[in-house]
Scaffold this motif. Structure first.
Motif, short mmCIF file in Angstrom:
data_model
loop_
_atom_site.label_atom_id
_atom_site.label_comp_id
_atom_site.label_asym_id
_atom_site.label_seq_id
_atom_site.Cartn_x
_atom_site.Cartn_y
_atom_site.Cartn_z
N LEU A 77 0.83 -1.20 0.00
CA LEU A 77 0.00 0.00 0.00
C LEU A 77 0.87 1.26 0.00
CD1 LEU A 77 -2.94 0.91 0.04
CD2 LEU A 77 -2.88 0.84 2.53
N ALA A 78 1.96 1.23 0.77
CA ALA A 78 2.88 2.36 0.80
C ALA A 78 3.54 2.57 -0.56
CB ALA A 78 3.93 2.15 1.89
N VAL A 79 3.90 1.47 -1.24
CA VAL A 79 4.51 1.59 -2.56
C VAL A 79 3.53 2.25 -3.54
CG1 VAL A 79 5.36 0.29 -4.55
CG2 VAL A 79 6.08 -0.35 -2.24
N TYR A 80 2.27 1.85 -3.48
CA TYR A 80 1.30 2.42 -4.41
C TYR A 80 1.02 3.89 -4.09
CZ TYR A 80 -2.75 2.87 -7.45
OH TYR A 80 -3.61 3.28 -8.43
N ARG A 81 0.95 4.22 -2.83
CA ARG A 81 0.76 5.62 -2.47
C ARG A 81 1.93 6.47 -2.99
NH1 ARG A 81 -2.47 7.34 1.73
NH2 ARG A 81 -0.80 8.68 2.48
N GLY A 82 3.15 5.93 -2.86
CA GLY A 82 4.30 6.64 -3.41
C GLY A 82 4.21 6.80 -4.91
N HIS A 83 3.71 5.78 -5.59
CA HIS A 83 3.52 5.83 -7.05
C HIS A 83 2.55 6.95 -7.42
CE1 HIS A 83 2.51 4.50 -11.12
NE2 HIS A 83 1.24 4.40 -10.76
N LEU A 84 1.46 7.07 -6.69
CA LEU A 84 0.50 8.14 -6.98
C LEU A 84 1.11 9.51 -6.71
CD1 LEU A 84 -2.85 6.68 -5.56
CD2 LEU A 84 -2.00 6.63 -7.92
N ALA A 91 -1.97 14.81 -1.42
CA ALA A 91 -2.37 13.89 -0.36
C ALA A 91 -3.88 13.69 -0.36
CB ALA A 91 -1.91 14.42 0.99
N ALA A 92 -4.62 14.77 -0.59
CA ALA A 92 -6.08 14.66 -0.63
C ALA A 92 -6.54 13.82 -1.82
CB ALA A 92 -6.71 16.05 -0.69
N GLN A 93 -5.89 13.98 -2.95
CA GLN A 93 -6.25 13.19 -4.13
C GLN A 93 -5.91 11.72 -3.94
OE1 GLN A 93 -3.95 15.62 -6.88
NE2 GLN A 93 -5.84 16.32 -7.90
N ILE A 94 -4.80 11.44 -3.28
CA ILE A 94 -4.44 10.04 -2.99
C ILE A 94 -5.48 9.42 -2.07
CG2 ILE A 94 -2.76 8.56 -1.82
CD1 ILE A 94 -0.60 10.49 -2.81
N ASP A 95 -5.89 10.14 -1.03
CA ASP A 95 -6.92 9.62 -0.13
C ASP A 95 -8.21 9.36 -0.88
OD1 ASP A 95 -5.18 9.70 1.99
OD2 ASP A 95 -5.95 11.59 2.82
N ARG A 96 -8.57 10.29 -1.77
CA ARG A 96 -9.81 10.12 -2.53
C ARG A 96 -9.72 8.91 -3.44
NH1 ARG A 96 -9.76 14.67 -5.09
NH2 ARG A 96 -10.49 15.80 -3.24
N THR A 97 -8.56 8.69 -4.05
CA THR A 97 -8.37 7.54 -4.94
C THR A 97 -8.57 6.23 -4.19
OG1 THR A 97 -6.84 8.77 -6.35
CG2 THR A 97 -6.73 6.36 -6.45
N LEU A 98 -8.08 6.17 -2.97
CA LEU A 98 -8.12 4.92 -2.20
C LEU A 98 -9.43 4.72 -1.46
CD1 LEU A 98 -4.52 4.83 -0.67
CD2 LEU A 98 -5.35 3.70 -2.72
N LEU A 99 -10.07 5.81 -1.03
CA LEU A 99 -11.17 5.70 -0.08
C LEU A 99 -12.54 6.00 -0.65
CD1 LEU A 99 -9.38 7.44 2.94
CD2 LEU A 99 -9.49 5.00 2.40
N ILE A 321 -8.77 0.01 -2.39
CA ILE A 321 -7.74 -0.34 -1.41
C ILE A 321 -7.09 -1.67 -1.81
CG2 ILE A 321 -7.29 -0.87 1.01
CD1 ILE A 321 -9.68 0.92 1.71
N ALA A 322 -7.90 -2.65 -2.15
CA ALA A 322 -7.36 -3.94 -2.59
C ALA A 322 -6.56 -3.78 -3.89
CB ALA A 322 -8.50 -4.95 -2.79
#
Length: 448
Positions: A77-84, A91-99, A321-322
């Motif tokens: 999950l950390a690797v994918y967040r870094g990729h985004l 940070a807000a866009q990453i949260d929106r993408t995942l959640l 998330i998956a």
């Protein structure tokens, strides 16, 4: 306001009891898939395994537990967040993408397309990839999209994975079997069965096949047969549903091209899963549907786009998330499942070799016993000189401490009564040897 009271013979107490009485649903009024024999059989197998937890399971086809830890979730999950973040998302866009709810066809289609190109030589646009909630959903979406009328049927190799036949039953789609030969599906049999279906007034829409180390038989199609199968599909006007959950796990490194890699005219819809290559709990699969779709106004789209409507009504979208966990694994392995799964490949190779060696040691002197020797995967089939049914499975678990799967589960209308499927994926090699030893005692006692 006072209402009229109608006199009846029912007392107040009886009326209260009538209200409290639970509503009863007649089983006969439920859909046929509720009482599907194959599904009921697998439930029985799970129930027996639960009652005899100390039995060695040569039945379970799931991956080996030792490859997974919960820490992998955080890491990927950390690797994918870094990729985004590297792509410029805040940070807000990453949260929106995942959640949040995501794109119906998924958010890691581009990563899966890169993996397919790296590992399999499959070149498709990312828009042709739909990310699904496991491969089972991919099957249901493909079946529902392709079969539009009551006369539409699908062909499937037999013996067949019960998940596919069960999915077709849920959708009221008939499955017409094509018998499997010792070296896999015979393309000429496909042409013959498709012609017979058309002659009966029905329309064959697709063919389901597992070319690599099939479940349940373990059989793998030779490359010339794969090429001929593509020709046969064109002759019979069939799309091919290629399921490839075991392709990574050959006994050697010999290249076995997927049908999709050989597909030059968009005849193949490719069904994939990360259950064996990442971990089953992610419940992430995918389908590749790059077939052009043309409407009455000659407007062209991809089949994956058209099927998104089916998915949106089925699961809305696959958990972002998956998807992120799987996406992180793909990035971490430089888009190569073969690289990421080297340790798993060696484990499964060792286990399959151990299974085949144990069968030879246990039954090699008995001319009544026969088994196949798959070139990879999780499964082998043992023919026995008696009926291997659920009653015998119960005896096997209780008195001999070993579980296996009756091959009859994988036939739609009879077959496999004197054969059993053996799986070696979930065990340690020593457990495989012990399981076959226990099975040998059962077989000798029953055969004599």
């Amino acid at each position: 306001m006072v209402t009229d009271v109608v006199a009846t013979d029912v007392t107040v107490t009886e009326m209260v009891e009538m209200v409290r009485r639970p509503r009863v649903v007649r089983r006969a009024d439920l859909h046929a898939s509720v009482s599907d024999p194959a599904a009921a059989s697998m439930n029985f197998l799970n129930e027996v395994a639960g009652r005899f937890p100390d039995a060695v399971s040569l039945a379970a086809g799931r991956p080996y537990d030792g490859f997974y830890t919960a820490h992998d979730i955080d890491r990927f999950l950390a690797v994918y967040r870094g990729h985004l973040a590297e792509r410029g998302l805040s940070a807000a866009q990453i949260d929106r993408t995942l959640l949040q709810y995501g794109r119906t066809n998924g958010v890691i289609g581009d990563l899966i397309a890169r993996m397919l190109a790296t590992d399999e030589g499959i070149e498709v646009p990312s828009d042709a990839v739909m990310v699904t909630a496991g491969c089972q959903e991919a099957m249901i979406i493909a079946l529902r999209g392709l079969c539009s009328g009551p006369d539409d049927v699908v062909l499937a190799v037999e013996p067949c994975y019960v998940g596919f036949t069960g999915a077709a039953r849920i959708l009221d789609i008939d499955v017409v079997p094509v018998p499997e030969a010792p070296d896999g599906l015979d393309p000429e049999a496909v042409v013959r069965v498709a012609a017979e279906v058309r002659a009966s007034g029905r329309r064959p829409r697709a063919l389901y096949v597992v070319p690599n180390f099939a479940n349940p038989s373990g059989v793998s199609m030779p490359v010339p047969a794969r090429k001929r199968l593509l020709e046969a599909a064109r002759e019979a006007d069939l799309l091919i549903l290629e399921d490839d959950p075991y392709g990574l796990f050959g006994l050697d490194d010999e290249p076995r091209p997927t049908l999709k890699a050989l597909d030059s005219d968009h005849s193949v819809i490719y069904l994939g899963s990360f259950a064996k290559s990442v971990f089953p709990g992610a419940r992430v699969g995918f389908l590749v549907a790059d077939q052009p779709v043309v409407d009455a106004a000659h407007h062209r789209t991809l089949l994956a786009d058209e099927l998104s409507t089916v998915k949106s009504m089925l699961t809305v979208n696959t958990s972002p998330i998956a998807q992120a966990v799987v996406g992180g694994m793909l990035i971490d392995s430089e888009f190569s499942l073969r690289t990421a799964n080297r340790g798993k490949v060696e484990h499964y190779r060792t286990n399959l070799r151990t299974l085949l060696e144990s069968l030879s040691r246990e039954f090699g002197d008995d001319p009544r016993m026969r088994w196949n020797a798959p070139e990879g995967g999780f499964f082998a089939v043992l023919d026995v000189p008696f009926e291997a049914d659920e009653e015998l499975l119960e005896v096997s678990a209780r008195d001999y401490g070993v579980l296996w799967t009756p091959m009859s589960y994988f036939y739609g209308s009879g077959g496999g009564e004197c054969a059993i499927r053996l799986s070696c994926s979930v065990l340690e090699p020593s457990q495989v040897e012990e399981g076959v030893r226990r099975l040998g005692k059962l077989v000798r006692d029953r055969a004599s």
